[in-house]
Write a protein that holds these residues in place. Structure first.
Motif, mmCIF file in Angstrom:
data_model
loop_
_atom_site.group_PDB
_atom_site.id
_atom_site.type_symbol
_atom_site.label_atom_id
_atom_site.label_comp_id
_atom_site.label_asym_id
_atom_site.label_seq_id
_atom_site.Cartn_x
_atom_site.Cartn_y
_atom_site.Cartn_z
ATOM 1 N N PRO A 107 57.973 -60.894 10.463
ATOM 2 C CA PRO A 107 59.527 -60.718 11.284
ATOM 3 C C PRO A 107 60.053 -59.335 11.470
ATOM 4 O O PRO A 107 60.649 -58.949 12.233
ATOM 5 C CB PRO A 107 60.377 -61.654 10.366
ATOM 6 C CG PRO A 107 59.567 -62.315 9.206
ATOM 7 C CD PRO A 107 58.405 -61.538 9.197
ATOM 8 N N THR A 108 59.425 -58.270 10.383
ATOM 9 C CA THR A 108 59.970 -56.917 10.658
ATOM 10 C C THR A 108 59.276 -56.159 11.551
ATOM 11 O O THR A 108 59.761 -55.064 12.018
ATOM 12 C CB THR A 108 59.982 -56.062 9.305
ATOM 13 O OG1 THR A 108 58.660 -56.004 8.837
ATOM 14 C CG2 THR A 108 61.042 -57.266 8.228
ATOM 15 N N ARG A 109 58.041 -56.469 12.004
ATOM 16 C CA ARG A 109 57.268 -55.823 12.829
ATOM 17 C C ARG A 109 57.075 -56.372 14.277
ATOM 18 O O ARG A 109 56.661 -57.481 14.542
ATOM 19 C CB ARG A 109 55.770 -55.691 12.285
ATOM 20 C CG ARG A 109 55.611 -54.981 11.106
ATOM 21 C CD ARG A 109 54.142 -55.113 10.577
ATOM 22 N NE ARG A 109 53.237 -53.960 11.620
ATOM 23 C CZ ARG A 109 52.364 -54.501 12.228
ATOM 24 N NH1 ARG A 109 52.436 -55.896 12.714
ATOM 25 N NH2 ARG A 109 51.795 -53.944 13.349
ATOM 26 N N GLN A 110 57.890 -55.650 15.096
ATOM 27 C CA GLN A 110 58.169 -56.348 16.403
ATOM 28 C C GLN A 110 57.682 -55.250 17.561
ATOM 29 O O GLN A 110 57.742 -54.004 17.520
ATOM 30 C CB GLN A 110 59.682 -56.179 16.926
ATOM 31 C CG GLN A 110 60.627 -57.010 15.952
ATOM 32 C CD GLN A 110 62.090 -57.076 16.544
ATOM 33 O OE1 GLN A 110 62.168 -57.112 17.866
ATOM 34 N NE2 GLN A 110 62.980 -56.904 15.654
ATOM 35 N N ARG A 111 56.674 -55.942 18.329
ATOM 36 C CA ARG A 111 55.996 -55.431 19.424
ATOM 37 C C ARG A 111 55.341 -56.455 20.367
ATOM 38 O O ARG A 111 54.995 -57.602 19.977
ATOM 39 C CB ARG A 111 54.789 -54.539 18.891
ATOM 40 C CG ARG A 111 53.808 -55.109 18.078
ATOM 41 C CD ARG A 111 52.919 -54.125 17.530
ATOM 42 N NE ARG A 111 51.801 -54.897 16.562
ATOM 43 C CZ ARG A 111 50.508 -55.229 16.886
ATOM 44 N NH1 ARG A 111 50.030 -54.572 17.887
ATOM 45 N NH2 ARG A 111 49.842 -55.683 15.974
ATOM 46 N N LEU A 112 55.206 -55.836 21.627
ATOM 47 C CA LEU A 112 54.613 -56.856 22.681
ATOM 48 C C LEU A 112 53.489 -56.605 22.630
ATOM 49 O O LEU A 112 52.709 -55.635 22.791
ATOM 50 C CB LEU A 112 55.230 -56.673 23.864
ATOM 51 C CG LEU A 112 56.751 -57.168 24.242
ATOM 52 C CD1 LEU A 112 56.945 -57.041 25.836
ATOM 53 C CD2 LEU A 112 57.080 -58.619 23.769
ATOM 54 N N ARG A 113 52.414 -57.839 22.513
ATOM 55 C CA ARG A 113 50.857 -57.537 22.795
ATOM 56 C C ARG A 113 50.777 -57.441 24.236
ATOM 57 O O ARG A 113 51.508 -57.657 25.265
ATOM 58 C CB ARG A 113 50.204 -58.669 22.107
ATOM 59 C CG ARG A 113 50.193 -58.644 20.630
ATOM 60 C CD ARG A 113 51.303 -58.550 19.892
ATOM 61 N NE ARG A 113 51.027 -58.508 18.250
ATOM 62 C CZ ARG A 113 51.923 -58.775 17.591
ATOM 63 N NH1 ARG A 113 53.195 -58.741 17.895
ATOM 64 N NH2 ARG A 113 51.610 -58.770 16.256
#
Length: 460
Positions: A107-113
């Motif tokens: 949950p702490t790693r946010q990014r759009l693929r």
């Protein structure tokens, strides 16, 4: 188009403007209903728990969710568990990317693929069943199958599609890409297309196709250097074990499950495979007249295939993967003939090795054959991307007679291969497929379109 809530009359007050005035009526004026916020719509789903957190992606809201799933989709009223979901929400009408992680989600790693970035889509990432905390208690490991996991994803689609009305794409990388294909096999109409990155399709618990492929990678000089370092690790076993102990003390690792001696041999055996999976010949070690020091050998091993990856915490984290590999998914064979004289545990690098005592997996070879048959006979709207030097490309999915489906190879890329790494016209074909499947023209962000080749994919 005028909203159906605008019930008043229009009066011309200037040559350039209209204003809305109340209609002549004895009925009291009504206030148009307000649209229900997405948080409330998600929270209203039975079995869904929703928490909104600060979004790290501009233009999106971010929700960490848990959805109640049956441990056995074929047994009504049985045990349940909560499956963790990470949602980046943009717009209910925008395309929706169903991300199949295949592992844990963080949950702490946010990014759009890539697909969500290209399509300005909503993005959901689903934690694979049995990866904690998404695990039934007590855990019946016989329920960790590709069909049960596909049913998890199907139930998620069923409850979210009434909210997200745009076209749906499923996508994942490596085991996540495999998972997206398995979902399509059992529920082919859940999504409008699938993009699977660097996804292997292995046969058997020691798939020999990997051996010749890995042996063909790189120059003979680099191959010899890698094998030289493997032998040096095992020839310096006491020094390497001492460094494992030092590292364990420093960062708080334990090796009670597999044992540090076995961890050292597994790391050594996987060094060549892992090197080509995440690196390239530009970082191949140089072998000169002066032999490397113990520190040189340890530094290279720890960077490429650290024994710490088989410490207790990592062992338990990835045990669900090894269970699946030992029962349905298959596992790569790894070359050990050139170090056979130095091994204390020959044949150790198999999926069954990395299961806690008491588990007795039985491999079902028909599971992957069924996937192959389905793709060739009934598969459609599938897009596979592979890296030229990625060992897992040895077991790339075969399209057979699949309709409207594609398989592309990114030159010079390894397990980090993406659509942007494809040469033209392959990249154009991939983007055209996304547009045809979603009705949205993909847009490559400038920083993505021109980015340099990567050597490692961040884990999900």
């Amino acid at each position: 188009m005028m909203s159906r809530f605008m019930r008043g009359a229009l009066r011309l007050v200037s040559p350039f403007a209209f204003v809305l005035l109340p209609a002549c009526s004895d009925e009291p004026a009504t206030t148009p209903p307000t649209e229900t916020d997405i948080f409330d719509r998600l929270q209203a789903i039975p079995g869904m728990v929703v928490t909104e957190e600060n979004s790290g992606v501009e233009g999106y809201r971010y929700f960490v969710m848990e959805y109640e799933q049956p441990a056995d989709h074929g047994a009504e009223g049985g045990p349940v568990f909560r499956q963790r979901l990470l949602l980046h929400h943009r717009d209910e009408a925008a395309p929706f990317v169903l991300g199949t992680s295949g592992y844990n989600v963080n949950p702490t790693r946010q990014r759009l693929r890539e697909p969500a970035s290209f399509l300005q889509a909503n993005q959901l990432f689903v934690e694979q069943r049995f990866f904690t905390p998404s695990r039934p208690e007590p855990a019946d490991w016989s329920l960790l199958t590709i069909e049960q996991a596909a049913a998890d994803h199907h139930r998620i689609v069923e409850v979210l599609k009434p909210i997200y009305t745009g076209k749906w794409i499923s996508s994942g990388a490596s085991k996540g890409g495999m998972t997206s294909v398995y979902h399509r096999r059992f529920f082919p109409d859940d999504v409008d297309g699938t993009v699977a990155y660097v996804a292997p399709h292995s046969f058997g618990t020691k798939d020999a196709r990997y051996l010749d492929f890995v042996a063909s990678l790189g120059s003979s000089t680099c191959q010899d250097a890698l094998q030289y370092f493997q032998r040096e690790v095992l020839l310096r076993r006491p020094a390497m074990l001492a460094r494992i102990d030092e590292q364990a003390t420093m960062v708080g690792l334990t090796y009670d499950l597999l044992g540090r001696e076995k961890a050292l041999e597994v790391a050594t055996l996987e060094l060549v495979f892992t090197f080509w999976q995440y690196y390239d010949e530009s970082v191949c070690p140089e072998v000169g007249a002066e032999p490397p020091t113990d520190d040189d050998v340890w530094t290279f091993l720890d960077e490429i295939a650290s024994p710490s990856l088989w410490s207790d915490e990592e062992f338990l984290t990835y045990e669900p993967y090894y269970w699946q590999a030992a029962t349905e998914l298959g596992f790569p064979a790894v070359e050990e003939s050139h170090v056979a004289d130095l091994l204390q545990f020959p044949g150790i690098d198999t999926a069954e090795t990395f299961l806690t005592p008491g588990k007795t997996p039985v491999f079902d070879a028909s599971a992957m054959q069924d996937i192959s048959t389905w793709i060739s006979a009934e598969g459609e709207r599938l897009l596979f991307v592979y890296g030229e030097t990625d060992p897992y490309t040895a077991a790339a999915f075969e399209l057979g007679n699949a309709k409207d489906s594609y398989r592309f190879l990114a030159p010079g890329l390894n397990h980090s291969a993406l659509i942007v790494d494809l040469v033209e016209p392959d990249r154009a074909k991939a983007l055209d497929a996304l547009e045809a499947w979603t009705g949205v023209t993909p847009v490559l962000p400038p920083e993505t379109a021109i980015r340099a080749r990567r050597t490692r994919r961040d884990p999900d």
